[in-house]
Design a protein around this motif. Structure first.
Motif, PDB file in Angstrom:
ATOM      1  N   ARG A  40       0.859  -1.185   0.000  1.00 36.66           N
ATOM      2  CA  ARG A  40       0.000   0.000   0.000  1.00 36.66           C
ATOM      3  C   ARG A  40       0.895   1.234   0.000  1.00 36.66           C
ATOM      4  NH1 ARG A  40      -5.322  -0.721   3.810  1.00 36.66           N
ATOM      5  NH2 ARG A  40      -6.205  -2.494   2.706  1.00 36.66           N
ATOM      6  N   ALA A  41       0.422   2.285  -0.666  1.00 37.34           N
ATOM      7  CA  ALA A  41       1.208   3.517  -0.733  1.00 37.34           C
ATOM      8  C   ALA A  41       0.283   4.715  -0.775  1.00 37.34           C
ATOM      9  CB  ALA A  41       2.117   3.514  -1.960  1.00 37.34           C
ATOM     10  N   THR A  42       0.806   5.849  -0.348  1.00 41.80           N
ATOM     11  CA  THR A  42       0.007   7.074  -0.353  1.00 41.80           C
ATOM     12  C   THR A  42      -0.017   7.739  -1.717  1.00 41.80           C
ATOM     13  OG1 THR A  42       1.947   8.308   0.417  1.00 41.80           O
ATOM     14  CG2 THR A  42       0.404   7.525   2.093  1.00 41.80           C
ATOM     15  N   ASP A  43       0.861   7.307  -2.639  1.00 45.01           N
ATOM     16  CA  ASP A  43       0.835   7.866  -3.994  1.00 45.01           C
ATOM     17  C   ASP A  43       1.367   6.821  -4.966  1.00 45.01           C
ATOM     18  OD1 ASP A  43       3.855   8.456  -4.600  1.00 45.01           O
ATOM     19  OD2 ASP A  43       3.489   9.238  -2.584  1.00 45.01           O
ATOM     20  N   LEU A  44       1.028   6.994  -6.224  1.00 49.37           N
ATOM     21  CA  LEU A  44       1.372   6.014  -7.245  1.00 49.37           C
ATOM     22  C   LEU A  44       2.881   5.903  -7.437  1.00 49.37           C
ATOM     23  CD1 LEU A  44       0.399   4.014  -9.347  1.00 49.37           C
ATOM     24  CD2 LEU A  44       0.183   5.911 -10.978  1.00 49.37           C
ATOM     25  N   ALA A  45       3.588   7.038  -7.394  1.00 53.71           N
ATOM     26  CA  ALA A  45       5.041   6.995  -7.591  1.00 53.71           C
ATOM     27  C   ALA A  45       5.707   6.169  -6.499  1.00 53.71           C
ATOM     28  CB  ALA A  45       5.603   8.421  -7.595  1.00 53.71           C
ATOM     29  N   GLY A  46       5.277   6.366  -5.242  1.00 52.51           N
ATOM     30  CA  GLY A  46       5.825   5.588  -4.144  1.00 52.51           C
ATOM     31  C   GLY A  46       5.511   4.115  -4.286  1.00 52.51           C
ATOM     32  N   TYR A  47       4.294   3.823  -4.765  1.00 49.98           N
ATOM     33  CA  TYR A  47       3.899   2.430  -4.967  1.00 49.98           C
ATOM     34  C   TYR A  47       4.804   1.761  -6.001  1.00 49.98           C
ATOM     35  CZ  TYR A  47       1.012  -1.672  -5.847  1.00 49.98           C
ATOM     36  OH  TYR A  47       0.584  -2.964  -5.976  1.00 49.98           O
ATOM     37  N   GLU A  48       4.961   2.417  -7.143  1.00 51.43           N
ATOM     38  CA  GLU A  48       5.728   1.805  -8.223  1.00 51.43           C
ATOM     39  C   GLU A  48       7.196   1.635  -7.848  1.00 51.43           C
ATOM     40  OE1 GLU A  48       4.898   4.399 -11.470  1.00 51.43           O
ATOM     41  OE2 GLU A  48       3.068   3.297 -12.051  1.00 51.43           O
ATOM     42  N   ALA A  49       7.749   2.626  -7.146  1.00 50.50           N
ATOM     43  CA  ALA A  49       9.156   2.544  -6.747  1.00 50.50           C
ATOM     44  C   ALA A  49       9.381   1.376  -5.795  1.00 50.50           C
ATOM     45  CB  ALA A  49       9.594   3.859  -6.098  1.00 50.50           C
ATOM     46  N   LEU A  50       8.512   1.243  -4.808  1.00 52.70           N
ATOM     47  CA  LEU A  50       8.711   0.173  -3.830  1.00 52.70           C
ATOM     48  C   LEU A  50       8.330  -1.179  -4.412  1.00 52.70           C
ATOM     49  CD1 LEU A  50       9.889   0.027  -1.047  1.00 52.70           C
ATOM     50  CD2 LEU A  50       7.600  -0.100  -0.113  1.00 52.70           C
ATOM     51  N   ALA A  51       7.354  -1.217  -5.322  1.00 47.12           N
ATOM     52  CA  ALA A  51       7.014  -2.487  -5.966  1.00 47.12           C
ATOM     53  C   ALA A  51       8.224  -3.041  -6.707  1.00 47.12           C
ATOM     54  CB  ALA A  51       5.835  -2.296  -6.917  1.00 47.12           C
ATOM     55  N   GLY A  52       8.929  -2.170  -7.430  1.00 46.47           N
ATOM     56  CA  GLY A  52      10.131  -2.605  -8.132  1.00 46.47           C
ATOM     57  C   GLY A  52      11.210  -3.073  -7.174  1.00 46.47           C
ATOM     58  N   ALA A  53      11.377  -2.345  -6.058  1.00 51.77           N
ATOM     59  CA  ALA A  53      12.392  -2.718  -5.076  1.00 51.77           C
ATOM     60  C   ALA A  53      12.052  -4.064  -4.432  1.00 51.77           C
ATOM     61  CB  ALA A  53      12.504  -1.628  -4.008  1.00 51.77           C
ATOM     62  N   LEU A  54      10.783  -4.299  -4.140  1.00 49.06           N
ATOM     63  CA  LEU A  54      10.372  -5.572  -3.545  1.00 49.06           C
ATOM     64  C   LEU A  54      10.630  -6.730  -4.503  1.00 49.06           C
ATOM     65  CD1 LEU A  54       7.062  -4.426  -1.819  1.00 49.06           C
ATOM     66  CD2 LEU A  54       9.041  -5.392  -0.635  1.00 49.06           C
ATOM     67  N   ARG A  55      10.319  -6.538  -5.771  1.00 49.56           N
ATOM     68  CA  ARG A  55      10.566  -7.604  -6.746  1.00 49.56           C
ATOM     69  C   ARG A  55      12.056  -7.906  -6.855  1.00 49.56           C
ATOM     70  NH1 ARG A  55       6.607  -4.473  -9.744  1.00 49.56           N
ATOM     71  NH2 ARG A  55       4.571  -5.517  -9.652  1.00 49.56           N
ATOM     72  N   ARG A  56      12.884  -6.849  -6.855  1.00 53.98           N
ATOM     73  CA  ARG A  56      14.333  -7.073  -6.925  1.00 53.98           C
ATOM     74  C   ARG A  56      14.838  -7.787  -5.677  1.00 53.98           C
ATOM     75  NH1 ARG A  56      13.926  -1.951  -9.228  1.00 53.98           N
ATOM     76  NH2 ARG A  56      14.403  -0.887  -7.269  1.00 53.98           N
TER      77      ARG A  56
END
Length: 234
Positions: A40-56
């Motif tokens: 969950r994220a408060t904004d789309l940019a934060g969501y996408e950045a952390l989603a990529g980091a989690l996958r890595r």
């Protein structure tokens, strides 16, 4: 969850009942050790950045709504501040947010960290410190219900020694570090677990406990927690 980005995991394939094979048993055992997270994220940019980091980091993303999901899955909440991240977590149960919550934020305050700990969310990470190995370790820590607060945050917001000695927080006889230690004690953690959460020695934790018990004029840990609850300190 106003303003938060939402992503849903696609539904899995339907399968009828079958007898598990040895390979399926091994796969199920491996799945039990797999790191899984709702994001969950408060904004789309934060969501996408952390989603990529989690996958890595090798973390499987399950979507954003932790409803009836697999056991052991962690809710990762990311916001500009730790208060914002905590605010988009699922509604807490009777015992608070509980294990399985990782808060990722750009900015931390003593009050925000204390609020998170009191809610049961004890695993936290800086948004700028999400290298794969650190992120995987943080998710694993949250999965096991353990605590982890960034050392730099602890040192800046909860100082020790002479800097802390005469600096009680407004409205309380306790310093910021003593309040944090007492909140962790109230959650049922022993000295070793508190030391791991705060990245300090058990000796430092013991000193904080002795000092806060003297300030509250109580006899032991249980008395300190009971007094703090009655006085609204935690």
């Amino acid at each position: 969850m106003s303003g938060a980005a939402v992503a849903e995991a696609p539904p899995g394939p339907l399968a009828g009942p079958s007898c598990p094979s040895p390979a399926a048993d091994r796969a199920q055992a491996a799945a039990g050790h797999r790191l899984r997270a709702y994001l969950r994220a408060t904004d789309l940019a934060g969501y996408e950045a952390l989603a990529g980091a989690l996958r890595r980091a090798g973390v499987e993303l399950l979507g954003s709504r932790p409803l009836d999901g697999p056991p052991g899955a962690v809710t990762v909440a990311v916001g500009g501040t730790v208060e914002e991240a905590l605010g988009i977590c699922p509604p807490p149960g009777p015992a608070g947010a509980g294990p399985g919550v990782l808060l990722v934020a750009e900015r931390f305050t003593a009050g925000g960290v204390l609020r998170a700990v009191r809610s049961g969310a004890r695993a936290m990470l800086r948004a700028t410190d999400t290298a794969p190995h650190r992120l995987a370790a943080a998710v694993r820590t949250a999965r096991h219900g353990e605590g982890m607060i960034p050392q730099g945050v602890v040192l800046r917001l909860f100082p020790t020694g002479a800097e802390e000695a005469g600096a009680p927080r407004p409205g309380t006889p306790l310093t910021a570090r003593q309040s944090l230690v007492l909140a962790l004690v109230a959650e049922g953690h022993d000295n070793a677990a508190i030391a791991r959460t705060l990245s300090c020695s058990q000796h430092t934790v013991k000193n904080a406990l002795y000092d806060l018990m003297a300030r509250l004029q109580v006899r032991n840990r249980a008395h300190a927690v009971a007094h703090a609850v009655r006085a609204g300190l935690i």
